[in-house]
Design an enzyme around this catalytic site. Sequence first.
Site, PDB file in Angstrom:
ATOM      1  N   ASP A 286      -8.915  -3.328  -5.617  1.00 45.40           N
ATOM      2  CA  ASP A 286      -8.829  -4.252  -4.485  1.00 45.40           C
ATOM      3  C   ASP A 286      -9.695  -3.817  -3.304  1.00 45.40           C
ATOM      4  O   ASP A 286      -9.546  -4.319  -2.193  1.00 45.40           O
ATOM      5  CB  ASP A 286      -7.371  -4.443  -4.046  1.00 45.40           C
ATOM      6  CG  ASP A 286      -6.729  -3.177  -3.475  1.00 45.40           C
ATOM      7  OD1 ASP A 286      -7.451  -2.212  -3.141  1.00 45.40           O
ATOM      8  OD2 ASP A 286      -5.486  -3.149  -3.341  1.00 45.40           O
TER       9      ASP A 286
ATOM     10  N   SER B 102       0.823  -1.200   0.000  1.00 43.95           N
ATOM     11  CA  SER B 102       0.000   0.000   0.000  1.00 43.95           C
ATOM     12  C   SER B 102       0.864   1.260   0.000  1.00 43.95           C
ATOM     13  O   SER B 102       1.743   1.411  -0.835  1.00 43.95           O
ATOM     14  CB  SER B 102      -0.955  -0.049   1.197  1.00 43.95           C
ATOM     15  OG  SER B 102      -1.998   0.882   1.062  1.00 43.95           O
TER      16      SER B 102
ATOM     17  N   HIS C 147      -7.585  -5.612  -0.488  1.00 43.16           N
ATOM     18  CA  HIS C 147      -6.346  -4.896  -0.204  1.00 43.16           C
ATOM     19  C   HIS C 147      -5.523  -5.521   0.922  1.00 43.16           C
ATOM     20  O   HIS C 147      -4.294  -5.589   0.832  1.00 43.16           O
ATOM     21  CB  HIS C 147      -6.693  -3.446   0.142  1.00 43.16           C
ATOM     22  CG  HIS C 147      -5.520  -2.522   0.170  1.00 43.16           C
ATOM     23  ND1 HIS C 147      -4.702  -2.307  -0.921  1.00 43.16           N
ATOM     24  CD2 HIS C 147      -5.016  -1.741   1.166  1.00 43.16           C
ATOM     25  CE1 HIS C 147      -3.769  -1.434  -0.606  1.00 43.16           C
ATOM     26  NE2 HIS C 147      -3.931  -1.076   0.651  1.00 43.16           N
TER      27      HIS C 147
END
EC number: 2.3.1.-
Length: 407
Positions: free
Chosen positions: A355, A193, A387
């Site tokens: 995601d 991320s 995610h």
Amino acid sequence: MGCLCLYRSTLLTGGLLFLLMLADPAFPAGSRPPVVLVPGDMGNQLEAKLDKPSVVHYVCSKRTDHYFTLWLNLELLLPVIIDCWIDNVRLIYNQTSHTTQFPEGVDVRVPGFGDTFSMEFLDPSKSSVGSYLHTMVESLVSWGYERGKDVRGAPYDWRRAPNENGPYFLALRKMIEEMYQLYGGPVVLVAHSMGNMYMLYFLQHQPQDWKDKYIRAFVALGPPWGGVPKTLRVLASGDNNRIPVIRSLKIRAQQRSAVSTTWLLPYSYTWSPQKVFVRTPKANYTLQDYRQFFQDIGFKDGWSMRQDTEGLVEATVPPGVRLHCLYGTGVPTPESFDYESFPDRDPKIHYGTGDGTVNLQSALHCHTWRGLQKQEVSLQALPGNEHIAMLANTTTLAYLKRVLLGP
């Protein structure tokens, strides 16, 4: 990204069996490349110590003798107590210095640099709700890695953008060089991320000969290269991430105070300048309207924060190392927001694909670096992967094993 949500993941059914299957005890010791794990937004613990002149509620602690867990401590998110937490975890933006400060009497530190504990479980109680990189680290251990030695963590203060975390990057470079010396080869960076944006910033500031020597590969999981529309909703009306005991408006001020949020607003090199991200009865907002957007939500500091951070990474400058981009697809992902009452009510959300946090077109910016660097750029879609769940997904872990140990 960095996920802009509380990290929540659970061990996959049959996960232990999968870890045993991946174990490779015959792999010769010393021939594994060392690994550095870099978490996303809200992806590692923070600790605080208090000596405050005043508190927002009589139940709040004014002074502590020792550092305590500020993030993630589930007990601090309970009604009323959450007011104490918000007052301690927020940042204060200085318009003169263009930097952030802790509230008076609050000292925050990042525990465990070089270790993995602060990102395996965000809650020190090791509750499942705070499980983050634990399954991945357990997989690495099953392949012969050892925590704190040839697999290390690089946690940071994720509330701030890279321009305020200079000492972190010095420590990271030193640790990478040390691991190279100890384990006889270059390091593999594995980021998730917003951690990918941090690593892109880091790599863009290193000489190419240093990268050639010390970095074997960069594995980017769920990278928000082009920013994410979800940040606009966070800034406008707050986002409780579907946690019913927390009101979005309650945590909005704290979420706004994190400069990393404005840093991850959508960028023009990925998103169309004409795309409307926010619709309201009085105005629509594209990425060309950020200044007006911040004025209309009553958060003018946000425009300064965006100006401070927008140019921190260069979209046309590739990382200059072997790159693996893994990204989720097929999960409904917020792409735009309609407000009937702006900005103090939750919006209607329009979804695209991605995601669930990072939109597909943001992650696919990896593709533009092919041809801009001599090092190979590989892309791997993870259909149906959310995610956070992608971090414990069998496909992700098998891919990582191939990168580290070969076929």
